[in-house]
Design a protein around this motif. Structure first.
Motif, PDB file in Angstrom:
ATOM      1  N   GLN A   5      -0.238   0.546 -59.682  1.00 50.81           N
ATOM      2  CA  GLN A   5      -0.512  -0.759 -59.080  1.00 50.81           C
ATOM      3  C   GLN A   5       0.778  -1.564 -58.927  1.00 50.81           C
ATOM      4  O   GLN A   5       1.740  -1.356 -59.677  1.00 50.81           O
ATOM      5  CB  GLN A   5      -1.502  -1.542 -59.951  1.00 50.81           C
TER       6      GLN A   5
ATOM      7  N   SER B 144       2.211  -5.669 -58.306  1.00 49.96           N
ATOM      8  CA  SER B 144       1.821  -7.076 -58.325  1.00 49.96           C
ATOM      9  C   SER B 144       3.055  -7.965 -58.536  1.00 49.96           C
ATOM     10  O   SER B 144       4.092  -7.500 -59.031  1.00 49.96           O
ATOM     11  CB  SER B 144       0.809  -7.331 -59.449  1.00 49.96           C
TER      12      SER B 144
ATOM     13  N   GLY C 110      -3.366 -10.788 -57.570  1.00 45.34           N
ATOM     14  CA  GLY C 110      -2.542 -10.199 -56.515  1.00 45.34           C
ATOM     15  C   GLY C 110      -2.169  -8.759 -56.768  1.00 45.34           C
ATOM     16  O   GLY C 110      -1.027  -8.365 -56.538  1.00 45.34           O
ATOM     17  N   VAL C 111      -3.135  -7.966 -57.222  1.00 43.73           N
ATOM     18  CA  VAL C 111      -2.845  -6.571 -57.565  1.00 43.73           C
ATOM     19  C   VAL C 111      -3.171  -5.656 -56.381  1.00 43.73           C
ATOM     20  O   VAL C 111      -4.259  -5.731 -55.813  1.00 43.73           O
ATOM     21  CB  VAL C 111      -3.659  -6.136 -58.805  1.00 43.73           C
ATOM     22  N   THR C 112      -2.214  -4.828 -56.021  1.00 38.96           N
ATOM     23  CA  THR C 112      -2.454  -3.822 -54.985  1.00 38.96           C
ATOM     24  C   THR C 112      -2.399  -2.449 -55.643  1.00 38.96           C
ATOM     25  O   THR C 112      -1.413  -2.120 -56.320  1.00 38.96           O
ATOM     26  CB  THR C 112      -1.365  -3.893 -53.889  1.00 38.96           C
TER      27      THR C 112
ATOM     28  N   ASP D 285       2.435 -10.584 -60.367  1.00 41.12           N
ATOM     29  CA  ASP D 285       1.989 -11.172 -61.629  1.00 41.12           C
ATOM     30  C   ASP D 285       2.269 -10.163 -62.748  1.00 41.12           C
ATOM     31  O   ASP D 285       1.710  -9.051 -62.746  1.00 41.12           O
ATOM     32  CB  ASP D 285       0.485 -11.481 -61.518  1.00 41.12           C
TER      33      ASP D 285
ATOM     34  N   GLY E 127       5.585  -6.499 -54.281  1.00 44.59           N
ATOM     35  CA  GLY E 127       5.445  -7.028 -55.623  1.00 44.59           C
ATOM     36  C   GLY E 127       6.697  -6.804 -56.443  1.00 44.59           C
ATOM     37  O   GLY E 127       7.565  -5.994 -56.071  1.00 44.59           O
TER      38      GLY E 127
ATOM     39  N   PHE F  94      -0.734  -8.646 -64.326  1.00 40.85           N
ATOM     40  CA  PHE F  94      -1.608  -7.886 -63.424  1.00 40.85           C
ATOM     41  C   PHE F  94      -3.037  -8.432 -63.393  1.00 40.85           C
ATOM     42  O   PHE F  94      -4.006  -7.677 -63.349  1.00 40.85           O
ATOM     43  CB  PHE F  94      -1.582  -6.390 -63.776  1.00 40.85           C
TER      44      PHE F  94
END
Lengths: 220, 485
Positions: free
Chosen positions: A142, A144, A152-154, A146, A191, A149
């Motif tokens: 993942q 992010s 805004g997590v991809t 942030d 991110g 996490f």
């Protein structure tokens, strides 16, 4: 007149396409030599995955893509690994020999690389452990901005098909580790932090990392 | 608080408890090795059907299976499905604990302290603890060997025929445990002839030898004939030597170099883990030298016996780590002998405490922390903990398809039959080559056979991996759930 305008439009589109294609270059991954750590133990060699014939298909990435993770700080859910150091994950040594990998405890564990600044992620290459044919369970990658996490997590890869890691169900395929590592498409994610999770493997309940490379470019 | 006599034996009772605790703590913690599973299923059949027939080709002697019966009955386990890992592993655990006590009594002639230390070193020895928690014959064989040595020692000294009979019974149990028993009997006999300073005390040597011989044959025959219900087992008990000698000298995949067994007591680093018993081995080696400087009969016997066993085990190319348990008692006596000769008491006490702690630390590593880790030299070709997931996978598969079939299609599949032992009869099948019809509620196949199996499947399946053991992966095919429109 209409026909000539249409021709002009088609020519412009073709030129744009050529220009875009010219921006893409094959990602160059430096591979360690194949490692067959001497285990005279009677394992069933025919059971090893058949080697792929030919070279791995190139992953096309934007020109100017670089390895952003080299030497970057790594944190983990297992902050005190019994074997190895978290710094091994981004030290550039992916040989897989003793003393080049970090071993995290059992149950789902994650490692997190701080790229230092938000970046466009073009690709992630992972070497968990490649001196033996094994499969790591519930691999999730993942991205992010942030560090926790939570927002805004991809997710760019997830093969946890039963959500045992509580990061959501994934449909990606499990894979057998080898010296080439697993090359993942960054899918245009952006991110600062990249987090990789796994849940033991087919040989033991532990989680290992030789190296992780995050390729991309910093957000300008 | 305690009478002097009781106070003397109180430490021994504590030592027995320590040995038992190390051997029985969390016996289900480690997944079952293929060899354990194989024998456990055999025991389950004996418990369930009341019949056992010795297999001369691929199995060792019957004592392991018969010794499990009373424990299973006591724990209310009357079928293969209810038989537990704790129950089966309690057999070598109890035998290993008895072995510790037997070593104390064997070493008693060198004094209470040294004998106690020798027993303590065996109680905490990594190999002894590891294989006392392992459902194979080796620990039983060590214990019966020690019983044979102790009873033979008593007979030699007293000349009493009851000790001769007891020796014969112990030798018979050795033979009924594993076909390699004669190796250890011959080593013990050669040791006795090398170190004995006088003839046996008996005035009737011929009679006593006949007693020993007939008791040995009688006990072994009882077990191999399945207590008279399977006379062909007697012939098979002899026939087994054609198979075992071929295994010992031929190509089995277990060939190792001659220094394999000494290396298990040396120093080794694998994947960041250090496995070592240098202090124990160094003290044992010093004990072997001192045995000839001090004229201690028992130390000499321990040195000769251990050396003979080491040579006998190292000579054939076939080597597996569980044979190392046969070296532990002798090494323990020799190491204890060295420490006892340290005249300055504080140094002797420090050496004792340090050695025991070092050995305990290694035992903790090999038998508990890393009991199934491929880097552990004792976790030989061990099952991956991953295999435990097969139960849940099978239960989910049969819940989705109650009349479905679970197909295990692989060149190797042990210990899976153990883990699926509670499934309804007919719901699981095993193939070493792919059958024509591969479809089922759950299909597990080796990665080598997976392409053939995949080509023969109809319908949609999800694929995942399951580790059988390090380096041997299986592909699991699970019917894909129907898609909702």
């Amino acid at each position: 007149m209409n026909r000539s305008r249409l021709s002009l439009l088609l020519a412009l589109l073709a030129l744009t396409g050529v220009a875009q294609a010219a921006d893409l270059v094959p990602l160059q991954i430096e591979l360690p030599k194949p490692l067959f750590a001497g285990t005279p133990r009677p394992i069933s060699l025919p059971n090893l995955e058949k080697p792929r014939s030919g070279k791995r298909a190139d992953l096309m990435v934007p020109a100017g893509t670089v390895n952003l993770s080299k030497g970057k700080p790594v944190t983990s859910s297992d902050s005190l690994p019994v074997i190895g150091e978290l710094t091994f994950i981004t030290d550039g040594d992916k040989s897989g020999t003793d003393g080049t990998y970090v071993e995290l405890g059992p149950t789902p564990q994650w490692i997190q690389i701080d790229l230092g600044a938000p970046a466009h992620i073009a690709a992630v290459a992972i070497w968990h452990f490649h001196s033996q044919a094994r499969v790591y369970h519930d691999v999730v990658v993942q991205v992010s901005n942030d560090a926790t996490f939570k927002t805004g997590v991809t997710t760019i890869f997830n093969n946890d098909d039963d959500d045992s890691s509580k990061l959501g169900k994934g449909k990606d395929q499990a894979y057998i580790e080898n010296y080439e590592g697993k090359l993942l498409d960054g899918k245009g994610a952006t991110g600062r932090y990249v987090r990789l999770s796994s849940n033991g493997n087919t040989s033991d309940e532990l989680n290992h990392y030789c190296e992780v490379e995050v390729h991309g470019s910093l957000v300008k | 608080m305690f009478a002097p006599a009781l106070r003397r034996w109180y430490p021994l009772a504590l030592l027995a408890l320590l040995a038992l605790g190390l051997r029985t703590h969390e016996l289900e913690r480690r997944s079952l090795h293929a060899d354990e599973a194989n024998q456990a299923v055999k025991t389950g059949e004996l418990i369930e059907h009341g019949f056992y027939a010795f297999d001369p080709r691929d199995h060792h002697g019957p004592t392991l299976y018969y010794a499990t019966l009373p424990l299973a009955w006591l724990r209310g386990e009357t079928t293969l499905a209810t038989l537990s890992e704790t129950t089966i592993r309690l057999v070598p655990a109890l035998a290993g604990t008895c072995g510790v006590l037997l070593l104390f009594f064997i070493a008693r002639p060198i004094g209470f302290g040294p004998a106690f230390l020798a027993a303590a070193l065996m109680a905490v020895a990594p190999a002894s603890v590891y294989y006392s928690r392992y459902y194979i014959q080796e620990t039983l064989l060590v214990t019966f060997t020690l019983a044979g040595i102790l009873t033979a020692q008593r007979w030699w000294q007293t000349g009493r025929p009851t000790w001769a009979l007891a020796t014969g019974a112990a030798l018979g149990l050795m033979q009924a445990t594993k076909e390699s028993a004669p190796v250890f009997i011959l080593c013990a006999l050669a040791t006795a002839l090398l170190v004995a300073r006088h003839r046996p005390a008996t005035p009737h040597l011929g009679r006593d030898l006949a007693l020993i011989f007939s008791a040995t044959l009688g006990v072994a025959a009882l077990f191999y004939s399945s207590f008279g219900t399977h006379p062909a087992g007697l012939y098979d008990a002899v026939k087994t030597y054609t198979f075992s000698s071929a295994r010992a000298t031929g190509t089995s995949g277990h060939e190792k170099l001659w220094w394999y067994y000494p290396s298990l007591f040396g120093w080794g680093k694998s994947g960041g883990l250090v496995f070592q018993q240098l202090a124990f081995s160094a003290l044992a080696l010093a004990g072997a030298i001192l045995a000839f400087l001090t004229r201690s009969l028992l130390l000499r016997a321990a040195a000769f016996y251990t050396l003979l066993v080491l040579v006998a085990l190292s000579f054939p190319p076939y080597k597996t780590p569980w044979h190392a348990v046969h070296l532990v008692p002798g090494l323990a006596v020799l190491a204890a002998g060295t420490i006892t000769l340290i005249a300055w008491r504080p140094l002797a006490l420090t050496a004792t405490a340090s050695l025991l702690l070092l050995q305990l630390n290694q035992t903790h590593l090999v038998a508990f922390l890393r009991a199934e880790d491929p880097r552990n030299p004792y976790a030989y070709v061990h099952t991956s903990p991953d295999i435990r997931k097969i139960r849940a996978l099978a239960a989910a598969a049969l819940s989705a398809q109650p009349n479905g079939t679970i197909r295990i299609i692989s060149e190797e599949y042990w210990p899976i039959p153990w883990y699926l032992r509670a499934l309804p009869t007919g719901s699981v099948g095993y193939w070493s080559t792919p059958p024509t019809d591969c479809d089922g509620a759950l299909i597990l196949t080796s990665t080598d056979l997976a392409p053939t199996v995949r080509a023969r499947l109809h319908g949609d399946y999800r694929e995942s991996f399951l580790g059988l053991r390090p380096g041997f992966l299986c592909v699991v095919f699970t019917p894909a759930p129907p898609t909702t429109p």
